[in-house]
Enzyme design. Sequence first.
Site, mmCIF file in Angstrom:
data_model
loop_
_atom_site.group_PDB
_atom_site.id
_atom_site.type_symbol
_atom_site.label_atom_id
_atom_site.label_comp_id
_atom_site.label_asym_id
_atom_site.label_seq_id
_atom_site.Cartn_x
_atom_site.Cartn_y
_atom_site.Cartn_z
ATOM 1 N N MET A 27 0.842 -1.203 0.000
ATOM 2 C CA MET A 27 0.000 0.000 0.000
ATOM 3 C C MET A 27 0.880 1.256 0.000
ATOM 4 S SD MET A 27 -3.476 -0.839 1.988
ATOM 5 C CE MET A 27 -2.921 -0.555 3.658
ATOM 6 N N GLY A 33 11.114 -2.725 5.542
ATOM 7 C CA GLY A 33 10.385 -4.001 5.515
ATOM 8 C C GLY A 33 9.943 -4.344 4.102
ATOM 9 N N HIS A 34 9.332 -3.357 3.430
ATOM 10 C CA HIS A 34 8.929 -3.580 2.034
ATOM 11 C C HIS A 34 10.157 -3.883 1.167
ATOM 12 C CE1 HIS A 34 5.562 -0.672 3.258
ATOM 13 N NE2 HIS A 34 4.905 -1.758 2.910
HETATM 14 P P1 AMP Z 1 1.476 -2.910 3.442
HETATM 15 O O1 AMP Z 1 2.051 -1.881 2.530
HETATM 16 O O2 AMP Z 1 1.453 -2.505 4.869
HETATM 17 O O3 AMP Z 1 0.171 -3.470 2.941
HETATM 18 O O4 AMP Z 1 2.499 -4.137 3.403
HETATM 19 C C1 AMP Z 1 2.895 -4.740 2.199
HETATM 20 C C2 AMP Z 1 3.662 -5.991 2.520
HETATM 21 O O5 AMP Z 1 4.802 -5.668 3.302
HETATM 22 C C3 AMP Z 1 2.823 -6.995 3.330
HETATM 23 O O6 AMP Z 1 3.097 -8.309 2.868
HETATM 24 C C4 AMP Z 1 3.348 -6.791 4.735
HETATM 25 O O7 AMP Z 1 3.204 -7.919 5.553
HETATM 26 C C5 AMP Z 1 4.818 -6.488 4.462
HETATM 27 N N1 AMP Z 1 5.410 -5.780 5.593
HETATM 28 C C6 AMP Z 1 4.903 -4.725 6.256
HETATM 29 N N2 AMP Z 1 5.705 -4.370 7.294
HETATM 30 C C7 AMP Z 1 6.757 -5.233 7.262
HETATM 31 C C8 AMP Z 1 7.929 -5.399 8.067
HETATM 32 N N3 AMP Z 1 8.178 -4.608 9.107
HETATM 33 N N4 AMP Z 1 8.779 -6.398 7.752
HETATM 34 C C9 AMP Z 1 8.534 -7.218 6.688
HETATM 35 N N5 AMP Z 1 7.451 -7.116 5.895
HETATM 36 C C10 AMP Z 1 6.569 -6.140 6.178
#
Ligand code: AMP
Length: 273
Positions: A27, A33-34
């Site tokens: 998103m 993390g991403h």
């Molecule tokens: P989001 O943008 O929050 O929807 O996350 C996109 C992807 O990044 C999802 O698969 C999340 O689980 C992963 N994600 C978010 N935060 C982290 C993190 N701290 N470490 C690893 N992956 C993450």
Amino acid sequence: MIIARSAQELQDALQLKTGTIGFVPTMGALHIGHRSLIEAARSGNDYVVVSIFVNPTQFLPGEDLSKYPRREEADFKICELSGVDVLFYPDVNAMYGEDEVRICAPDVRGFILEGSSRPGHFDGVLTVVMKLLNMVRPARVYFGKKDAQQLALITQMCHNFFMNIEIIPMETVRESDGLALSSRNVYLNSAERQEALKLSAALKCATKMLMQGNTKSAEIKEAMEAILEPLDVEYVAIVNRAFESIDEVVTGNTIVLVAARVGTTRLIDNVWM
Ligand code: AMP
């Protein structure tokens, strides 16, 4: 890097690619993390596709859809520098029509924990992930273990719908003080950021108790709740990989999860044991 804004543009960008596609749905408001997911996709595939789409159907009324952080320019740069081949960046009209079929989360795993705190959230997640997977058709898709229940439900959906896609779970990336990276961390002021450390501290405590030989879920939960106490805790849960509540921690088949509000910001975190 090609930026595609519609299904057609995405198809045009992908049709000449022969080889495996690794896909990272996000998103946006990208953080390290991403980036760890993007790097894994880069090293495991011939091409990398990242999507950035703040999916309205997974937000409940009153949640942070309108103020969810949007960082177009910085995100594009991160993707470019990370070696992303195609960035899919659709608007809502490119993803949804007026009246649509929706994927519904299954009863057992979809309506507990996050599903009970945020009813309908997983229907929106599964629907958008189904759309994205059908558009990108990757060999592998990368998801963070931080969203453990989301990962479990998407894995189940891919299995139930006979989708031939390898799902790669990725470890949670944390700040040096333990805070799990999240796009929502930008909502925290400095006092709240300190308070937010209680989530990872509670999970560290659970790990320590297990290492000391205590496998009793009730005792671990009690110790975690004592650490989390000043926060507005939504749940502390100890489940197996099938998300069934368990009385005894079994190493290799346990996830300890926590959800709490710090100020007005809702945070989740977990540890896989
Ligand atoms: P989001 O943008 O929050 O929807 O996350 C996109 C992807 O990044 C999802 O698969 C999340 O689980 C992963 N994600 C978010 N935060 C982290 C993190 N701290 N470490 C690893 N992956 C993450």
